[in-house]
Write an enzyme that holds these catalytic residues in place. Structure first.
Site, PDB file in Angstrom:
ATOM      1  N   ARG A   1       0.802  -1.215   0.000  1.00 23.36           N
ATOM      2  CA  ARG A   1       0.000   0.000   0.000  1.00 23.36           C
ATOM      3  C   ARG A   1       0.837   1.268   0.000  1.00 23.36           C
ATOM      4  NH1 ARG A   1      -2.521  -3.964   1.773  1.00 23.36           N
ATOM      5  NH2 ARG A   1      -0.716  -4.239   3.095  1.00 23.36           N
ATOM      6  N   THR A   2       1.808   1.337   0.904  1.00 19.25           N
ATOM      7  CA  THR A   2       2.568   2.588   1.033  1.00 19.25           C
ATOM      8  C   THR A   2       3.377   2.850  -0.240  1.00 19.25           C
ATOM      9  OG1 THR A   2       2.701   2.196   3.409  1.00 19.25           O
ATOM     10  CG2 THR A   2       4.180   3.844   2.494  1.00 19.25           C
TER      11      THR A   2
ATOM     12  N   LYS B   1      25.528  -5.556  -1.157  1.00 19.41           N
ATOM     13  CA  LYS B   1      26.992  -5.480  -1.239  1.00 19.41           C
ATOM     14  C   LYS B   1      27.588  -4.846   0.010  1.00 19.41           C
ATOM     15  CE  LYS B   1      26.511  -4.763  -6.214  1.00 19.41           C
ATOM     16  NZ  LYS B   1      26.529  -3.735  -7.261  1.00 19.41           N
TER      17      LYS B   1
ATOM     18  N   ARG C   1      11.450   3.522   3.653  1.00 19.19           N
ATOM     19  CA  ARG C   1      10.991   2.538   4.644  1.00 19.19           C
ATOM     20  C   ARG C   1      12.184   1.668   5.002  1.00 19.19           C
ATOM     21  NH1 ARG C   1       5.635  -1.070   4.716  1.00 19.19           N
ATOM     22  NH2 ARG C   1       4.897   1.015   5.221  1.00 19.19           N
TER      23      ARG C   1
ATOM     24  N   HIS D   1       5.303   6.040  11.539  1.00 18.45           N
ATOM     25  CA  HIS D   1       4.806   5.944  10.167  1.00 18.45           C
ATOM     26  C   HIS D   1       3.889   7.145   9.941  1.00 18.45           C
ATOM     27  CE1 HIS D   1       3.684   4.491   6.356  1.00 18.45           C
ATOM     28  NE2 HIS D   1       3.171   3.311   6.659  1.00 18.45           N
TER      29      HIS D   1
END
Lengths: 304, 155
Positions: free
Chosen positions: A53-54, A82, A103, A131
């Protein structure tokens, strides 16, 4: 807004919140007026954790503003594998984009990343931390359905690891809201959120049973008990499935109770609620578009 | 009684006496100051000695070293009642109480293992000082005053 970045809901004033929500309402009323607003601009999507969703709503929001997105893709196929630091990743992606959405599984990741970039950075979830863009769409949904003042809200489920809860609780201190927190003892609000609520003089009560408070509520905000946040699987099993609601549960609720959930749900809300007037969680998810368009519009329009 | 104290914690000629340290915190004071005995300064430590003000207290005497204000400020996190005496030629020439700073960096590790400050990133740990503890500037975890010593990253 008072700052270039959106890192924590605790940084948001009532004025900041209302500016975003009012802009989102303008967008909802006339989306065509915003269609070319940020043509030529690019939003960098840096998702170090799974998201549907985000990620999609930020992607869609930027494109609906006339802009484009660049996405670093799954961590497994990025330079992170890496051994690149987050600080280096965001400094590189900053060169490709006019704003960043981040995120990350570590708490404080967005705060740190913002120290290394000059473009606006939006925290789209940092571990069990915050959030805040979810909170803005939550507040938009609450304002549309119940109003933000003289509000009695129940927030139920995983309050310890639930970042959407932490952001929402802190943002609600800007309004005349009575907050009831319903959770198992082991999943109560973390110390820092309690500290902020206490410092703001918020009206807060805690419960272990929903029926202690359900009839009083205008809004019930349900969250998933997140298996992935538990350091110990046994601790998860002790509390999983304890807070499920169905249409029978809601017989004790007010007729106009608004039921919300930041999604994805597992078994916290029975599908038999989906077709009732209480169910607002899909509308809530859809509100991610106008609200994130409004947020990006404000952040990208600031003179730098 | 005074002579007995002097036997246990001898007078110093030049340096700093950190007095009225909460009982049991002396070794943490040394850790904060980076004193581990390898740099040659003479250090005297008195632990759990009687105190009118605190009941029991610790005392740390560091020969040949005058503490900086920033070092003194950081001591306030674990020894808020401490007094700092600067000694020259056996006389106390300056006597100060510690003052709590607004923030500290690189002194405390965040106890939240999932905090970005514990990852391999090019940052230092940083905490805002509260009235009864400190708060991580990154993940916002609050460390209470009685938990600070256990999270010193100078140990």
């Amino acid at each position: 807004m008072r700052q270039d970045h959106l890192i924590s809901a605790s940084h948001l004033s009532r004025e900041d919140i209302e500016a975003v929500l009012d802009r989102a309402a303008d967008i909802d009323d006339d989306p065509a007026a915003f269609r070319q607003r940020h043509a030529g601009k690019v939003l960098g999507l840096c998702f170090f954790e799974p998201s549907t969703r985000t990620r999609m709503s930020f992607d869609s929001a930027m494109k609906r503003l006339g802009g484009q997105t660049v996405d670093m893709g799954p961590v497994e196929s990025s330079s992170v594998k890496k051994g690149e630091t987050l600080a280096d990743t965001v400094r590189v992606v900053e060169g490709y984009a006019d704003a960043l959405v981040l995120r990350h599984p570590s708490e404080g990741a967005a705060t740190m990343a913002a120290e290394f970039v000059d473009v606006p950075l939006v925290n789209a979830g940092d571990g069990a931390g915050q959030h805040p863009s979810q909170t803005l769409l939550d507040l938009y949904t609450i304002r549309e359905n119940a109003g933000l003042d003289d509000l009695t809200i129940g927030i139920m489920g995983d309050l310890k690891y639930g970042r959407t809860v932490h952001s929402l609780a802190e943002a609600l201190t800007n309004f005349d809201a009575s907050q009831h927190f319903i959770s198992p003892e082991s999943l109560r609000l973390p110390r820092n959120v309690r500290y902020d609520l206490h410092a703001s003089g918020a009206q807060v009560r805690e419960h272990t049973e929903l029926d202690e408070v359900l009839p009083e509520l205008d809004v019930l905000y349900v969250t998933r008990i997140q298996r992935e946040r538990f350091p110990d699987e046994n601790e998860y099993r002790k509390v999983a499935g304890q807070y499920q609601i169905d249409s029978e549960t809601l017989e004790a609720a007010a007729d106009d109770l608004t039921v919300m959930h930041p999604l994805p749900r597992v078994d916290e809300i029975s599908p038999d609620i989906d077709d009732t007037d209480h169910a607002t969680y899909f509308e809530q998810a859809h509100n991610g578009i106008p609200v994130r368009m409004a947020l990006l519009d404000i952040l990208l329009s600031q003179d730098r | 009684m005074t002579d007995d104290h002097q036997l246990r914690v001898s007078k110093i000629r030049n340096g700093t006496v950190i007095d009225h340290v909460a009982a049991g915190q002396a070794l943490n004071v040394l850790a904060i100051l980076g004193i581990d005995g390898t740099s040659g300064e003479a250090v005297s430590v008195g632990m759990n000695v009687p105190s009118d003000r605190l009941g029991r207290k610790d005392i740390v005497k560091v020969e040949g070293r005058e503490l900086s204000q920033s070092e003194v400020d950081v001591l306030s996190l674990i020894a808020p009642a401490a007094s700092i005496n600067i000694v020259r030629d056996y006389d106390v020439v300056e006597k100060n109480r510690v003052v709590r700073p607004d923030a500290v960096a690189s002194i405390i590790s965040c106890p939240n293992r999932n905090c970005i400050s514990n990852a391999d990133e090019p940052i230092r740990s940083r905490f805002t000082v509260l009235s009864d503890g400190v708060r991580c500037d990154y993940c916002e975890t609050i460390v209470r005053e009685d938990e600070v010593a256990a999270n010193l990253d100078v140990n």
